[in-house]
Design a protein around this motif. Structure first.
Motif, PDB file in Angstrom:
ATOM      1  N   VAL A   1       0.832  -1.210   0.000  1.00 48.43           N
ATOM      2  CA  VAL A   1       0.000   0.000   0.000  1.00 48.43           C
ATOM      3  C   VAL A   1       0.864   1.257   0.000  1.00 48.43           C
ATOM      4  N   PHE A   2       1.820   1.337   0.921  1.00 46.18           N
ATOM      5  CA  PHE A   2       2.573   2.579   1.115  1.00 46.18           C
ATOM      6  C   PHE A   2       3.767   2.726   0.171  1.00 46.18           C
ATOM      7  N   ASP A   3       4.407   1.611  -0.172  1.00 44.92           N
ATOM      8  CA  ASP A   3       5.607   1.679  -1.013  1.00 44.92           C
ATOM      9  C   ASP A   3       5.386   1.156  -2.420  1.00 44.92           C
ATOM     10  N   SER A   4       4.195   0.627  -2.679  1.00 48.03           N
ATOM     11  CA  SER A   4       3.889   0.061  -3.993  1.00 48.03           C
ATOM     12  C   SER A   4       4.949  -0.964  -4.399  1.00 48.03           C
ATOM     13  N   TYR A   5       5.350  -1.777  -3.431  1.00 48.03           N
ATOM     14  CA  TYR A   5       6.394  -2.777  -3.659  1.00 48.03           C
ATOM     15  C   TYR A   5       5.802  -4.157  -3.375  1.00 48.03           C
ATOM     16  N   PRO A   6       5.987  -5.113  -4.286  1.00 49.59           N
ATOM     17  CA  PRO A   6       5.357  -6.434  -4.144  1.00 49.59           C
ATOM     18  C   PRO A   6       6.067  -7.328  -3.128  1.00 49.59           C
ATOM     19  N   LEU A   7       6.081  -6.903  -1.885  1.00 42.47           N
ATOM     20  CA  LEU A   7       6.762  -7.658  -0.836  1.00 42.47           C
ATOM     21  C   LEU A   7       5.991  -8.933  -0.509  1.00 42.47           C
TER      22      LEU A   7
END
Length: 465
Positions: free
Chosen positions: A92-98
């Motif tokens: 949500v906050f970093d737009s990173y597919p963690l």
């Protein structure tokens, strides 16, 4: 175009308004987040990921539109749902597919990224920066001690913390220097477990950080930023073991999160926006004063760069230099906004008055570019770090002078200090008793215990008589 900063005469209404604005920088928790929240939710909805959309809608539902409320909700989610919350919050906050599998940076990834570092820059850190930082921090070591008395004694055992988290900020820029400044004192102190938390993408964008992690012998690294990183370090999750202390600067969300978890874990401080005060007189090189103010202003729009002088003519010269040097600066827009928000040149009736004003601000960085720099430095009481003379720019301290650049901000230099080896140590009191030593103090203990109404305390000593 108007001047990049205003000149304020101490005591004027304009100065009073400027001073009030500076003091309000210390307020935390009040930053509105409504627009940011709306943009984040819109971006998530555009992803088409129904699971993430449902998570984000639930997260933002009824959320008070201020940073403090956002941080409280992040901490609550991570404490309850662990890795699952970390992965969704990062998306949500970093737009990173963690994913759960990629929360921790693998040794393979760390090695591969380290190979991409600029070899010349890495060598500069090896040859110049790390040795200077280590030499300085070695002087901060503390020793255990013991006072022997009547067959017993008292003393202090100094021991390192077992496990610490180093937060290395990202966002608009990534800072390998902050990694070195946090890691060196922790290593000198003897901390066994050092975990680094840095926003996802930081190592990929700055391979030097990966190379420095290997150089420093740190292999536990997490792709976590913001309040969720602080939550993971403080509470622990399936993949992240909780720590004893969290250190390192960060965004407002990081600062608020650190403040909220303090007590569950220790923290170094609650860092606010960065700042510099440059004290200068008519002898100072106006171009150098302006350059040092801009070096601070380019950090971010909340940074403060303030000049203080007893010369109206020198103030005008610095304003002219600021206008000249701003043009074409790579981070010109950020620096210009910073100067508009929290920049200014304050003209004091005397240098002594200017020093008292600087003391009132208790700045993170205080530069002194005057003919009597040493004497003026000796009069300063409140500053995170004092840079004495024209050849001690803040940038020297930021990178390789030796002292730590993690400093108290927004007035907290009145009572706080730079990050140091002592931040990673604990002092354990040791009391070794003997029959002779206890007997010598029996009467004092018994009388005080009974005066406080603690009869069992008194009897516990009398029984040993």
């Amino acid at each position: 175009m108007s001047d990049p900063v205003n000149i304020y005469e101490i005591g004027s209404p304009e100065f009073n308004a400027f001073f009030k604005r500076m003091r309000e920088r210390a307020d935390t928790g009040g930053s509105p987040t409504g627009d940011v929240n709306s943009r984040l939710l819109a971006r998530v909805r555009e992803s088409g990921d129904n699971e993430l959309i449902q998570f984000a809608e639930h997260f933002f539902e009824g959320l008070h539109p201020f940073a403090e409320a956002t941080v409280e909700r992040v901490l609550d989610l991570v404490s309850k749902h662990g890795d699952a919350a970390l992965t969704q919050l990062t998306r949500v906050f970093d737009s990173y597919p963690l994913t759960s599998a990629t929360i921790r940076v693998s040794q393979k990834d760390l090695d591969a990224l380290a190979l991409k570092a600029d070899p010349e820059l890495l060598e500069v850190c090896r040859r110049d920066v790390l040795p200077r930082l280590t030499r300085f921090h070695e002087r901060q070591k503390q020793e255990s001690w013991q006072i022997e008395e009547k067959g017993g004694g008292v003393g202090i055992r100094v021991q390192p913390l077992q496990r610490v988290a180093l937060y290395v900020p990202g966002g608009k820029a990534f800072y390998p220097s902050s990694l070195m400044m946090s890691a060196v004192p922790a290593r000198v102190a003897g901390v066994r477990e050092i975990a680094v938390f840095t926003p996802p993408g930081a190592l990929e964008q700055t391979p030097l950080m990966a190379a420095l992690l290997k150089e420093l012998g740190i292999s536990e690294v997490y792709r976590l930023g913001g309040a969720q990183a602080i939550a993971a370090a403080a509470f622990g999750t399936e993949k992240v073991a909780r720590v004893d202390k969290i250190v390192g600067p960060g965004s407002e969300f990081v600062a608020l999160a650190k403040r909220m978890v303090f007590g569950r874990v220790d923290i170094d401080n609650v860092a606010g926006p960065s700042e510099v005060v440059v004290l200068f007189d008519g002898s100072a090189n106006a171009a150098w004063v302006a350059a040092d103010m801009l070096a601070q202003a380019e950090h971010d729009e909340l940074a403060a760069a303030v000049g203080v002088t007893d010369s109206a003519e020198a103030a005008q010269a610095v304003v002219a230099q600021l206008a000249r040097q701003l043009a074409g600066l790579p981070r010109e827009a950020t620096a210009r906004r910073s100067l508009q928000n929290f920049g200014g040149i304050v003209v004091a009736p005397s240098m002594g008055f200017g020093i008292r004003f600087a003391d009132t601000l208790a700045p993170e960085h205080l530069e002194i570019l005057t003919e009597q720099a040493e004497q003026h430095a000796a009069q300063v009481k409140n500053a995170g770090a004092i840079f004495v003379g024209p050849y001690a720019p803040e940038a020297f301290g930021d990178y390789c002078a030796g002292p730590n650049h993690v400093l108290p901000t927004v007035g907290t230099a009145r009572f706080a200090s730079a990050l140091s080896v002592g931040d990673f140590l604990r002092q354990v009191s040791i009391i070794r008793g003997s029959a002779e030593l206890l007997a010598a103090h029996r009467q004092a203990i018994v009388k005080l215990a009974r005066a406080e109404g603690l009869e069992a305390h008194a009897r516990s000593v009398e029984l040993r008589s």
